[in-house]
Scaffold this active site. Sequence first.
Site, PDB file in Angstrom:
ATOM      1  N   ASP A 290      -1.575 -25.242 -31.254  1.00 30.71           N
ATOM      2  CA  ASP A 290      -1.696 -25.678 -29.907  1.00 30.71           C
ATOM      3  C   ASP A 290      -3.259 -26.048 -29.733  1.00 30.71           C
ATOM      4  O   ASP A 290      -4.269 -25.215 -29.797  1.00 30.71           O
ATOM      5  CB  ASP A 290      -1.694 -24.316 -28.871  1.00 30.71           C
ATOM      6  CG  ASP A 290      -1.970 -24.555 -27.404  1.00 30.71           C
ATOM      7  OD1 ASP A 290      -2.145 -25.826 -27.175  1.00 30.71           O
ATOM      8  OD2 ASP A 290      -2.097 -23.614 -26.589  1.00 30.71           O
TER       9      ASP A 290
ATOM     10  N   ASP B 266       8.358 -37.543 -36.723  1.00 27.85           N
ATOM     11  CA  ASP B 266       9.120 -38.819 -36.963  1.00 27.85           C
ATOM     12  C   ASP B 266       9.576 -39.359 -35.622  1.00 27.85           C
ATOM     13  O   ASP B 266      10.062 -40.511 -35.065  1.00 27.85           O
ATOM     14  CB  ASP B 266      10.251 -38.390 -37.783  1.00 27.85           C
ATOM     15  CG  ASP B 266       9.745 -38.472 -39.253  1.00 27.85           C
ATOM     16  OD1 ASP B 266       8.631 -38.865 -39.678  1.00 27.85           O
ATOM     17  OD2 ASP B 266      10.436 -37.728 -40.051  1.00 27.85           O
TER      18      ASP B 266
ATOM     19  N   GLU C 116      -7.850 -29.300 -21.404  1.00 29.30           N
ATOM     20  CA  GLU C 116      -6.323 -29.040 -20.903  1.00 29.30           C
ATOM     21  C   GLU C 116      -6.215 -27.477 -20.702  1.00 29.30           C
ATOM     22  O   GLU C 116      -5.585 -27.065 -19.971  1.00 29.30           O
ATOM     23  CB  GLU C 116      -5.399 -29.445 -21.951  1.00 29.30           C
ATOM     24  CG  GLU C 116      -3.975 -28.967 -21.689  1.00 29.30           C
ATOM     25  CD  GLU C 116      -3.437 -28.064 -21.704  1.00 29.30           C
ATOM     26  OE1 GLU C 116      -2.156 -27.791 -21.151  1.00 29.30           O
ATOM     27  OE2 GLU C 116      -3.966 -27.204 -22.457  1.00 29.30           O
ATOM     28  N   GLU C 117      -7.085 -26.573 -21.900  1.00 33.17           N
ATOM     29  CA  GLU C 117      -6.722 -25.125 -21.587  1.00 33.17           C
ATOM     30  C   GLU C 117      -7.535 -24.958 -20.340  1.00 33.17           C
ATOM     31  O   GLU C 117      -7.495 -23.473 -19.802  1.00 33.17           O
ATOM     32  CB  GLU C 117      -7.280 -24.522 -22.787  1.00 33.17           C
ATOM     33  CG  GLU C 117      -6.591 -24.940 -24.080  1.00 33.17           C
ATOM     34  CD  GLU C 117      -5.021 -24.689 -24.028  1.00 33.17           C
ATOM     35  OE1 GLU C 117      -4.629 -23.788 -23.215  1.00 33.17           O
ATOM     36  OE2 GLU C 117      -4.332 -24.657 -25.197  1.00 33.17           O
TER      37      GLU C 117
HETATM   38  N1  TRP Z   1       0.019 -26.253 -22.391  1.00 36.42           N
HETATM   39  C1  TRP Z   1       0.190 -24.877 -22.821  1.00 36.42           C
HETATM   40  C2  TRP Z   1      -1.249 -24.325 -23.589  1.00 36.42           C
HETATM   41  O1  TRP Z   1      -1.641 -25.362 -23.961  1.00 36.42           O
HETATM   42  C3  TRP Z   1       1.325 -24.540 -23.740  1.00 36.42           C
HETATM   43  C4  TRP Z   1       2.568 -24.647 -22.979  1.00 36.42           C
HETATM   44  C5  TRP Z   1       3.293 -23.797 -22.287  1.00 36.42           C
HETATM   45  C6  TRP Z   1       3.258 -25.720 -22.843  1.00 36.42           C
HETATM   46  N2  TRP Z   1       4.593 -24.391 -21.702  1.00 36.42           N
HETATM   47  C7  TRP Z   1       4.516 -25.748 -22.139  1.00 36.42           C
HETATM   48  C8  TRP Z   1       3.296 -27.131 -23.396  1.00 36.42           C
HETATM   49  C9  TRP Z   1       5.465 -26.349 -21.675  1.00 36.42           C
HETATM   50  C10 TRP Z   1       4.352 -28.033 -23.127  1.00 36.42           C
HETATM   51  C11 TRP Z   1       5.269 -27.728 -22.134  1.00 36.42           C
HETATM   52  O2  TRP Z   1      -1.544 -23.533 -23.396  1.00 36.42           O
HETATM   53 ZN    ZN Z   2      -1.681 -26.644 -25.302  1.00 39.08          ZN
END
Ligand code: TRP
Ligand code: ZN
Length: 435
Positions: free
Chosen positions: A133, A301, A167-168
């Site tokens: 992640d 891919d 993003e976080e």
């Molecule tokens: N985006 C979240 C993060 O970075 C992870 C995540 C949770 C996620 N559910 C999701 C990413 C569904 C894509 C789709 O912590």
């Molecule tokens: Zn993430």
Amino acid sequence: MNLTVRKRVLTVAGVALAGLLAGAVPAATAEQASAAAPDIPVANVKQHLADLQSIATANGGNRAHGRAGYKASVDFVKAKLDAVGYTTTLQQFSSNGRTGYNLIADWPGGDPDQILMAGAHLDSVTSGPGINDNGSGSAAILETALAVARAGHQPDKHLRFGWWGAEELGLVGSRYYVGNLSSAERQKISGYLNFDMIGSPNPGYFVYDDDPVIEKTFKDYFAGRGIPTEIETEGDGRSDHASFKSAGIPVGGLFTGASRTKTSAQVQKWGGTRTAFDRCYHSSCDTTSNISDTALDRNSDAIAHAVWTLSSGATTPPPGTVFENTTDVSIPDNGPAVTSSVTVSGIPGNAPADLAVGVDIIHTWRGDLVVDLVAPDGSVYNLKPYSAPDSADNVQATYTVNAAAETAAGTWKLRVQDRAAYDTGYISSFRLTFP
Ligand code: TRP
Ligand code: ZN
Ligand code: CA
């Protein structure tokens, strides 16, 4: 308008779209348009992950927004792209009092009015190096971008890649990017593909249930390789595609699971164990050991396949693509017409001569109803006339409409009017199937 459009796709045998198209494109462009996506070397993707891990290790163990490890990650990706001919842009923003960056990479060429984008967030949480992640999505789109350059690929559409910051902290970077586009620039983006966590160590194969053409492109890819997929449900809107979706841009993507537990049914179909898809989600153990090479390989891919397929202007959408609205619309008794809408995107040119219009209307006296299909430009196709003596329940039928005179893309409506008093009902669903 608070309208939920649920789109689903028919199950058809998986086919290699590029192969299907090979015979259909004009000879002059066949070479480019039919070129199949290359196999993405997973070793290269893993090397990018090892490099991101080293960056985290050298910078206090993370690559989080506002920290040295984030900027070093951006510089690392940017240098790779600059070296092979991308036009890169650093977009700076501020969040929580710290500077953040988005990295945008444009591949020169293609139609500037039709842009296909692929993106991934490049920041980690502060508690770890963020290799699944989201080093995984970041590295996979980086390697796809490098593969575009290696192949000298010149797609009909313009290709753009994005690595998002913060993003976080709540999709901050991607929101900033979309928010700073003019509406003209937003409208040029024909699709956005998002990759956030695609190498989970106990993986599932999840496809976002969003734009039907993008969704089916991924599903057909996996089906063609005997890999079962499921619809992503672990938090819709929890990644950067949400920023694009709220601007009306068609989105799709892949995901291998976060902290949710894999069910026994999922273990049956994908292997692995009845534990979290990613037991190291948002923790210090999200390192290069926290990756399924198989999932990373397959998804890389699949990304290349989608980038190649969806960037071709000659592409016809996957056969059997369905656009559907399942929101109930009540039909006032002996009153004005009401409509249910679906927005078609990703289908170039005109609608087919055999457009299948699926109608599901629940009603206690169907003779009361006049049912029309209204094309995006307002043209009306009558599906069912007023037929007073017909006292049967419901209108549940699939009508074949010659819609060859209509542009496919746009908002289509099912228009229903109840013209006689007493009996009532509602539109249950309306769907368009493109053959
Ligand atoms: N985006 C979240 C993060 O970075 C992870 C995540 C949770 C996620 N559910 C999701 C990413 C569904 C894509 C789709 O912590
Ligand atoms: Zn993430
Ligand atoms: Ca009535």
